[in-house]
Design a protein around this motif. Structure first.
Motif, short mmCIF file in Angstrom:
data_model
loop_
_atom_site.label_atom_id
_atom_site.label_comp_id
_atom_site.label_asym_id
_atom_site.label_seq_id
_atom_site.Cartn_x
_atom_site.Cartn_y
_atom_site.Cartn_z
N THR A 2 0.83 -1.20 0.00
CA THR A 2 0.00 0.00 0.00
C THR A 2 0.86 1.25 0.00
O THR A 2 1.98 1.27 0.50
CB THR A 2 -0.93 0.02 1.23
OG1 THR A 2 -0.12 -0.02 2.40
CG2 THR A 2 -1.87 -1.16 1.22
N ARG A 27 3.95 6.40 -7.40
CA ARG A 27 2.52 6.27 -7.08
C ARG A 27 1.74 5.81 -8.31
O ARG A 27 0.91 4.91 -8.24
CB ARG A 27 1.98 7.59 -6.55
CG ARG A 27 0.53 7.52 -6.14
CD ARG A 27 0.07 8.82 -5.54
NE ARG A 27 0.26 9.90 -6.49
CZ ARG A 27 0.09 11.18 -6.21
NH1 ARG A 27 -0.27 11.55 -5.00
NH2 ARG A 27 0.28 12.10 -7.11
N LEU A 30 2.53 2.09 -9.13
CA LEU A 30 1.85 1.17 -8.21
C LEU A 30 0.36 1.11 -8.48
O LEU A 30 -0.26 0.04 -8.37
CB LEU A 30 2.12 1.57 -6.77
CG LEU A 30 3.52 1.25 -6.26
CD1 LEU A 30 3.75 1.89 -4.90
CD2 LEU A 30 3.73 -0.24 -6.18
N GLN A 31 -0.25 2.23 -8.83
CA GLN A 31 -1.68 2.22 -9.13
C GLN A 31 -1.96 1.46 -10.42
O GLN A 31 -3.00 0.81 -10.54
CB GLN A 31 -2.21 3.65 -9.22
CG GLN A 31 -2.30 4.32 -7.89
CD GLN A 31 -2.70 5.78 -7.97
OE1 GLN A 31 -2.68 6.38 -9.03
NE2 GLN A 31 -3.04 6.36 -6.83
N ASP A 32 -1.05 1.51 -11.37
CA ASP A 32 -1.22 0.77 -12.61
C ASP A 32 -1.08 -0.72 -12.42
O ASP A 32 -1.65 -1.52 -13.16
CB ASP A 32 -0.22 1.24 -13.67
CG ASP A 32 -0.51 2.64 -14.16
OD1 ASP A 32 -1.64 3.13 -13.96
OD2 ASP A 32 0.41 3.26 -14.75
N GLN A 33 -0.30 -1.15 -11.41
CA GLN A 33 -0.05 -2.57 -11.17
C GLN A 33 -1.13 -3.23 -10.33
O GLN A 33 -1.12 -4.44 -10.17
CB GLN A 33 1.29 -2.75 -10.46
CG GLN A 33 2.47 -2.46 -11.32
CD GLN A 33 3.78 -2.62 -10.55
OE1 GLN A 33 3.78 -2.74 -9.34
NE2 GLN A 33 4.89 -2.59 -11.26
N ARG A 34 -2.04 -2.48 -9.80
CA ARG A 34 -3.08 -3.07 -8.95
C ARG A 34 -3.95 -4.01 -9.76
O ARG A 34 -4.34 -3.74 -10.87
CB ARG A 34 -3.97 -1.99 -8.36
CG ARG A 34 -3.30 -1.22 -7.29
CD ARG A 34 -4.27 -0.26 -6.66
NE ARG A 34 -3.62 0.45 -5.57
CZ ARG A 34 -4.17 1.43 -4.92
NH1 ARG A 34 -5.37 1.84 -5.23
NH2 ARG A 34 -3.54 2.00 -3.93
N GLY A 35 -4.27 -5.12 -9.14
CA GLY A 35 -5.13 -6.11 -9.78
C GLY A 35 -6.58 -5.90 -9.38
O GLY A 35 -6.99 -4.80 -8.99
N GLY A 38 -6.51 -5.23 -5.66
CA GLY A 38 -5.34 -4.46 -5.25
C GLY A 38 -5.65 -3.25 -4.39
O GLY A 38 -4.81 -2.81 -3.61
N SER A 39 -6.84 -2.72 -4.52
CA SER A 39 -7.18 -1.54 -3.74
C SER A 39 -7.71 -1.86 -2.34
O SER A 39 -7.91 -0.97 -1.54
CB SER A 39 -8.22 -0.70 -4.49
OG SER A 39 -9.39 -1.46 -4.68
N SER A 41 -7.48 -3.46 1.45
CA SER A 41 -6.46 -3.73 2.46
C SER A 41 -6.49 -5.22 2.82
O SER A 41 -7.48 -5.91 2.58
CB SER A 41 -6.74 -2.89 3.70
OG SER A 41 -7.90 -3.35 4.36
#
Length: 64
Positions: A2, A27, A30-35, A38-39, A41
């Motif tokens: 996170t 930032r 990392l936001q582009d790599q979220r699956g 991913g968002s 917790s």
């Protein structure tokens, strides 16, 4: 991972704040790599898993 726990090596500020170009680039990467999850917790993922398990047990009991 996170964003709230990452500290920038360039400006020593939190990456989530995006104080410098390095923070903003990290930032964005990392936001582009979220699956799909991913968002969420880790605590939210565990709660979702427990709720899904409870629903499965209730459905199994109801249709048995």
């Amino acid at each position: 991972m996170t964003l709230d726990r990452l500290v920038c090596a360039n400006c020593a500020g939190p990456v989530a704040e995006g104080r410098c170009p390095t923070c903003r680039a990290s930032r964005q990467r990392l936001q582009d790599q979220r699956g799909l999850f991913g968002s969420l917790s880790p605590a939210a993922l565990i709660a979702l898993l427990v709720a899904l398990l409870a629903c499965a047990l209730i459905a199994r009991h109801a249709f048995a």
